[in-house]
Motif scaffolding. Structure first.
Motif, short mmCIF file in Angstrom:
data_model
loop_
_atom_site.label_atom_id
_atom_site.label_comp_id
_atom_site.label_asym_id
_atom_site.label_seq_id
_atom_site.Cartn_x
_atom_site.Cartn_y
_atom_site.Cartn_z
N VAL A 7 0.84 -1.20 0.00
CA VAL A 7 0.00 0.00 0.00
C VAL A 7 0.87 1.25 0.00
N ARG A 8 2.00 1.18 0.66
CA ARG A 8 2.92 2.32 0.73
C ARG A 8 3.87 2.40 -0.47
N GLY A 9 3.69 1.48 -1.43
CA GLY A 9 4.47 1.55 -2.66
C GLY A 9 5.82 0.88 -2.61
N ARG A 10 6.00 -0.06 -1.71
CA ARG A 10 7.28 -0.76 -1.67
C ARG A 10 7.04 -2.23 -1.34
N MET A 11 8.10 -3.00 -1.48
CA MET A 11 8.05 -4.43 -1.18
C MET A 11 9.02 -4.72 -0.05
N GLN A 12 8.65 -5.69 0.78
CA GLN A 12 9.57 -6.08 1.84
C GLN A 12 9.41 -7.56 2.14
N PRO A 13 10.48 -8.21 2.59
CA PRO A 13 10.36 -9.62 2.97
C PRO A 13 9.36 -9.80 4.10
N LEU A 14 8.97 -11.03 4.33
CA LEU A 14 7.99 -11.34 5.37
C LEU A 14 8.61 -11.04 6.74
N ALA A 15 7.95 -10.15 7.47
CA ALA A 15 8.48 -9.67 8.75
C ALA A 15 7.96 -10.52 9.91
N PRO A 16 8.67 -10.53 11.02
CA PRO A 16 8.16 -11.22 12.21
C PRO A 16 6.83 -10.63 12.64
N PRO A 17 6.00 -11.41 13.31
CA PRO A 17 4.71 -10.88 13.78
C PRO A 17 4.91 -9.83 14.87
N VAL A 18 3.89 -9.00 15.02
CA VAL A 18 3.92 -7.98 16.06
C VAL A 18 2.69 -8.15 16.95
N ASP A 19 2.78 -7.65 18.17
CA ASP A 19 1.67 -7.80 19.11
C ASP A 19 0.54 -6.82 18.83
N ASP A 20 0.88 -5.65 18.24
CA ASP A 20 -0.14 -4.64 17.99
C ASP A 20 0.06 -4.05 16.60
N ILE A 21 -0.64 -4.60 15.61
CA ILE A 21 -0.51 -4.13 14.24
C ILE A 21 -1.02 -2.71 14.07
N HIS A 22 -1.93 -2.28 14.95
CA HIS A 22 -2.55 -0.97 14.80
C HIS A 22 -1.56 0.18 15.02
N ARG A 23 -0.45 -0.11 15.64
CA ARG A 23 0.58 0.91 15.82
C ARG A 23 1.33 1.22 14.52
N LEU A 24 1.18 0.35 13.53
CA LEU A 24 1.99 0.46 12.33
C LEU A 24 1.30 1.18 11.17
N TRP A 25 -0.01 1.35 11.23
CA TRP A 25 -0.70 1.92 10.07
C TRP A 25 -1.68 3.02 10.47
N THR A 26 -2.04 3.81 9.46
CA THR A 26 -3.08 4.81 9.64
C THR A 26 -4.44 4.15 9.41
N ARG A 27 -5.49 4.88 9.69
CA ARG A 27 -6.84 4.34 9.48
C ARG A 27 -7.07 4.02 8.00
N ASP A 28 -6.64 4.90 7.10
CA ASP A 28 -6.82 4.65 5.67
C ASP A 28 -6.01 3.44 5.21
N GLU A 29 -4.78 3.32 5.72
CA GLU A 29 -3.95 2.17 5.35
C GLU A 29 -4.57 0.87 5.86
N ALA A 30 -5.10 0.91 7.05
CA ALA A 30 -5.75 -0.28 7.61
C ALA A 30 -6.93 -0.71 6.74
#
Length: 338
Positions: free
Chosen positions: A252-275
């Motif tokens: 969504v942010r226009g880039r690619m990245q390898p599969l990242a480790p899981p996080v406890d709170d995904i909501h800290r990483l995105w905006t409402r529109d990105e979510a």
């Protein structure tokens, strides 16, 4: 059609693999994990194991999916193996016929050819792949040429291996074109709901309503690919799924990245529109315990008429991924994990 001989009183269960590359790990690690997972899936009783084709994408090592399918077939004995999909626009039909003919000769009765129309790449990469060949050739013309090589009706040029091989063909898509084409030819149709779910209902409805019986199929055979991460409790499944959510967030942010480790709170990483954007792309995702996801999957089957479900379960940890597939295998018919 013997390739569709999985039990039909309930949907057959199969796998789709992109050979995900994990953050901090190598491409070789990803490919070896795929071969390991395929052997595990075979023990669990899955019907088929398909590899997707994508190019110039940092999270995925399955670009040469037909080569990887050969490695998977060599590392297993009974599970069906195939491309899901091989993107026909990227290749000369003669080369495709020779490649699938080789795999069919090496692994008789086990190889499936799932074909797609899109290049599986951005425009710049697609141009590099197709260098020297026309980019506007119609898929129908390419498909007819491929069949001519497989049937041995092409003048002067023969596909050896390939000619005379009985290779089951499946048409894959994320819209209505492939649904209509598959229905017209009386072929199985697979909808890629794991990344493009928007037109799932429209495409499966069209496929069923316009299907014409053929020598291959007397009635429609629809398949749907979905995301699924299952675990022993819902909270852990949701945490594991954040690795996939992070991958789609990067897109969504226009880039690619390898599969990242899981996080406890995904909501800290995105905006409402990105979510919201990620949620739309991942709307056909089934996350939780078997008891949690089974009613939703049953509803999916009821509304799409799917005869087979193809699961893509991506987790950062390989043991968690194997456990996810163990639980998926138990959805309809309890399986004791090896």
């Amino acid at each position: 059609m013997d390739t569709l001989s999985a039990p039909q009183d309930r949907p057959a269960l199969s796998l789709l693999d992109l050979a995900p590359i994990r953050h901090g790990h190598t491409v070789g690690d990803a490919l070896h994990r795929t071969v390991e997972l395929a052997a595990h899936a075979e023990l669990l009783g899955f019907h088929r194991y398909w590899l997707a084709e994508h190019h110039n994408m940092a999270p995925m090592a399955s670009s040469a999916n037909i080569v990887l399918a050969g490695a998977v077939a060599a590392g297993t004995r009974t599970i069906r193996v195939g491309t899901g999909s091989l993107n026909l626009s990227n290749y000369a039909p003669l080369v495709v016929a020779e490649q699938v003919g080789t795999l069919t000769a090496l692994h008789p009765g086990r190889f499936d050819l799932g074909l797609g129309r899109a290049p599986g790449a951005d425009p710049w990469t697609a141009a590099e792949i197709r260098r020297g060949r026309p980019a506007d050739q119609e898929f129908t013309a390419q498909f007819a040429e491929l069949l001519a090589y497989l049937h041995g009706t092409r003048p002067r040029v023969r596909a050896i291996p390939g000619e005379g091989a009985h290779i089951p063909i499946y048409l894959l898509g994320s819209g209505v074109y492939s649904a209509a084409f598959a229905a017209r030819l009386g072929l199985p149709f697979v909808f890629a709901a794991h990344f493009a779910p928007t037109r799932l209902q429209e495409a499966t409805d069209l496929y069923h309503s316009t299907f014409r019986p053929s020598q291959i199929l007397s009635e429609p055979y629809a398949m749907v690919s979905v995301n699924a991460v299952l675990a022993d409790d819902d909270r852990e499944a949701a945490r594991l799924f954040t690795s996939v959510q992070q991958r789609f967030l990067a897109t969504v942010r226009g880039r690619m990245q390898p599969l990242a480790p899981p996080v406890d709170d995904i909501h800290r990483l995105w905006t409402r529109d990105e979510a919201a954007a990620v949620a739309e792309q991942l709307s056909q995702s089934y996350i939780g315990t078997p008891e949690t996801v089974r009613p939703r999957l049953e509803a999916l089957v009821a509304r799409t008429g799917a005869r087979e479900l193809i699961f893509m379960s991506e987790t950062y940890d390989q043991a968690a991924r194997m456990r996810s597939y163990e639980l998926i295998a138990s959805l309809w018919n309890p399986v004791t994990a090896p």
